[in-house]
Scaffold this active site. Structure first.
Site, mmCIF file in Angstrom:
data_model
loop_
_atom_site.group_PDB
_atom_site.id
_atom_site.type_symbol
_atom_site.label_atom_id
_atom_site.label_comp_id
_atom_site.label_asym_id
_atom_site.label_seq_id
_atom_site.Cartn_x
_atom_site.Cartn_y
_atom_site.Cartn_z
ATOM 1 C CB THR A 149 16.426 6.615 33.916
ATOM 2 O OG1 THR A 149 17.446 7.082 34.864
ATOM 3 C CG2 THR A 149 15.992 7.617 32.823
ATOM 4 C CG HIS A 194 15.586 11.158 39.880
ATOM 5 N ND1 HIS A 194 15.359 12.440 39.566
ATOM 6 C CD2 HIS A 194 14.481 10.639 38.915
ATOM 7 C CE1 HIS A 194 14.732 12.723 38.731
ATOM 8 N NE2 HIS A 194 14.353 11.852 38.100
ATOM 9 C CE1 TYR A 199 19.198 13.033 38.711
ATOM 10 C CE2 TYR A 199 20.041 14.911 37.659
ATOM 11 C CZ TYR A 199 18.853 14.337 38.520
ATOM 12 O OH TYR A 199 17.738 14.906 38.996
ATOM 13 N NE ARG A 216 16.137 17.365 35.453
ATOM 14 C CZ ARG A 216 15.805 16.232 35.377
ATOM 15 N NH1 ARG A 216 15.411 15.617 34.037
ATOM 16 N NH2 ARG A 216 16.021 15.200 36.070
ATOM 17 C CG ASP A 217 12.438 14.436 35.675
ATOM 18 O OD1 ASP A 217 12.314 14.220 34.402
ATOM 19 O OD2 ASP A 217 13.013 13.445 36.389
ATOM 20 C CG HIS A 220 11.015 8.401 36.561
ATOM 21 N ND1 HIS A 220 10.353 9.495 35.966
ATOM 22 C CD2 HIS A 220 12.074 8.882 36.530
ATOM 23 C CE1 HIS A 220 11.067 10.528 35.648
ATOM 24 N NE2 HIS A 220 12.366 10.214 36.044
ATOM 25 C CD GLU A 250 20.076 9.542 31.116
ATOM 26 O OE1 GLU A 250 21.092 9.544 30.482
ATOM 27 O OE2 GLU A 250 19.021 9.550 30.511
#
Ligand SMILES: CC(=O)SCCNC(=O)CCNC(=O)[C@H](O)C(C)(C)COP(=O)(O)OP(=O)(O)OC[C@H]1O[C@@H](n2cnc3c(N)ncnc32)[C@H](O)[C@@H]1OP(=O)(O)O
Length: 505
Positions: free
Chosen positions: A177, A205, A142, A14-15, A207, A144
């Protein structure tokens, strides 16, 4: 010690697919889903965003069909939207049972993108959760832009979490995010949240915009997070996500209080497959999975390893199904050459070793790439000793390429003084050439290696763009090696690399 079990959620499908220029086919998604759950043994996978496309729906249907047979449906997740039930209908069609509902974790995103108040947003979410429960779909949520939310609208984040923690939700997913958190903030923000809601499962999560993905995941675990989201090779939008292989190694080596189910020895295989499917090469210096990361280049390092493995760290290549190598180039010393000679089963005396080392340093100075497989040729050339005898010669060939006809070739090959000739067609001139060789080797009942990689480049430092280098990787019954050919003609440079291969097997 009682270890704390952390869930690993892989979101490569997905990501990871949000890497610009990447799109997995249906069969690639299915193959990777199976590999991730069954072989790499991650706990959960996120495989798509709802509503994306017909192809995506088909891919999800194939995966959920397989997952249902294996009783894995609880481990397969879909990113969905607060869209009045449209995503949930898509989930129904796709046969998926877990949604990761994308909601707003910062007032900034809520106000400017959805143009709603917190109360309106919570009302919409509540309706979506009720609908999901009716459909027998489990929900993770989530938040975001949560990281910016914690910086700029903390009151909203806690107002939202107070609401959410009373809802029928399995896990709360906290994404950085935009990859803006420092490791200190990651620890601080997550500690505050986990202390306030000790009974809720939180995932982090991360990044990688500042290359802090791995560090932040580490801090998230220390702060008490229960799950983390990763992608293979750090694929993902912009600078990507926290990379699977590095994080797994960090957990195993630096967080002894933590336990994960991931199988380290499959990391490299999965990484290679994702690279092949996406066309995104793995940087040679990418920890754990890059081509160079288990290669010692400096002479001093090779010397230390020969004496007592002095330049080893805990990242032993064998853990990941890989092998340590010793590079040949201008920073080589005698020890590098010795290590390579041992592997080839060759021995040289001290004087010979010095001469060969000197030649390799000269070649390195000219930016030439020297591989282990080049050594016999270099030795023969430098020592002119007759010690190395070339056994196989490509004596002559004709290659044809014409419009409307298949490329074809006739090759004459001398093996141990015996001349053989074969004719073959192929999809291209080099393919035809290889087919002719295969015919000769088959008739002689000799093994012929598999070509596993083929790269063409203009050699670095070459002043002429008319010179081209072909680097071919081979697999001969599990023994992998590389040969190079250099010529002004691309096919001829490949043929030269192939002739070297014939003299090595
Ligand atoms: C954490 C992340 O990485 S988020 C990534 C989520 N995944 C994706 O965006 C990939 C897949 N997305 C898509 O295929 C498309 O964007 C779709 C199908 C979802 C929507 O496509 P479109 O209808 O063409 O809308 P578009 O992409 O231009 O805009 C997104 C719309 O979603 C809205 N939106 C944004 N966040 C959310 C949310 N969490 N829930 C519901 N709607 C949302 C936006 O406000 C915008 O609505 P508007 O058109 O009424 O202003």
């Amino acid at each position: 010690m009682n270890k704390r079990r952390i869930e690993i959620m892989d979101t490569t499908l997905r990501d990871g697919e949000q890497t610009s220029g990447v799109s997995f086919s249906v069969s690639e998604k299915l193959t990777l889903a199976k590999l991730l759950l069954d072989e790499l043994k991650v706990d959960r996978i996120e495989i798509a965003s709802a509503r994306v496309s017909e192809g995506e729906l088909k891919a999800v249907q194939e995966i959920t069909h397989w997952a249902a047979e294996k009783d894995y449906l609880d481990r397969v997740e879909i990113l969905t939207f607060v869209d009045g039930g449209v995503s949930l209908q898509w989930m129904e069609k796709a046969g998926a049972k877990v949604q990761n509902l994308l909601t707003k974790g910062s007032l900034n995103h809520l106000t400017h993108q959805l143009k709603k108040t917190p109360e309106q947003h919570f009302e919409d979410i509540s309706k979506t959760l009720q609908q999901a429960s009716k459909q027998g779909i489990k929900t993770n949520v989530y938040l975001e832009d949560w990281s910016n939310g914690m910086r700029n609208s903390k009151g909203y984040v806690f107002q939202y979490l107070d609401f959410l923690t009373k809802q029928p939700v399995e896990r709360i997913l906290l994404p950085d995010t935009l990859g803006v958190l420092t490791h200190n903030e990651t620890f601080e923000f997550l500690s505050q949240i986990i202390k306030r809601y000790p009974d809720i499962h939180f995932d982090f999560h991360g990044h990688n915009d500042y290359d802090l993905g791995v560090a932040n995941v580490m801090e998230a675990i220390k702060a008490g997070c229960h799950g983390i989201h990763l992608t293979v090779n750090g694929m993902g939008e912009r600078a990507g996500n926290a990379p699977m292989a590095s994080v797994v190694a960090v957990i195993n080596d630096f967080l002894p209080e933590v336990e994960i189910a991931v199988n380290e020895s499959s990391l490299y295989k999965v990484s290679k497959l994702v690279s092949a499917f996406t066309g995104f090469g793995i940087p040679a210096n990418k920890p754990i999975v890059g081509d160079n990361v288990f290669t010692q280049t400096a002479g001093i390092h090779a010397d230390g390893d020969s004496k007592k493995d002095l330049y080893f760290n805990d990242l032993l290549p064998e853990r990941f199904g890989r092998k340590r190598k010793y590079a040949l180039g201008k920073t080589s010393g005698k020890a590098n050459i010795q290590k390579n000679l041992q592997e080839l089963g060759l021995t040289l005396n001290n004087e010979e070793l010095k001469k060969v080392t000197q030649r390799i340093i000269e070649l390195g100075d000219k930016k030439e790439r020297v591989t282990k497989e080049d050594l016999p040729f270099i030795i023969s050339d430098v020592l002119n000793s007759g010690g190395y005898q070339q056994k196989v010669f490509v004596k002559s060939y004709v290659l044809t390429h014409s419009k409307g006809l298949k490329p074809s070739t006739t090759v004459a090959l001398e093996i141990n003084g015996e001349l053989h000739e074969a004719h073959a067609q192929g999809d291209g001139q080099y393919d035809a050439f290889m087919n002719a060789l295969r015919k000769i080797y088959k008739s002689k009942k000799r093994e012929f290696p598999k070509l596993t990689d083929y790269a063409v480049r203009i050699p670095p430092g070459s002043n002429s763009d008319a010179l081209c280098e072909t680097i071919i990787s081979w697999d001969n019954n599990g023994k992998e090696f590389i040969t190079r050919g250099l010529d002004s003609d691309q096919t001829v440079s490949a043929i030269k690399a192939t002739e070297k291969m014939l003299n090595i097997i």
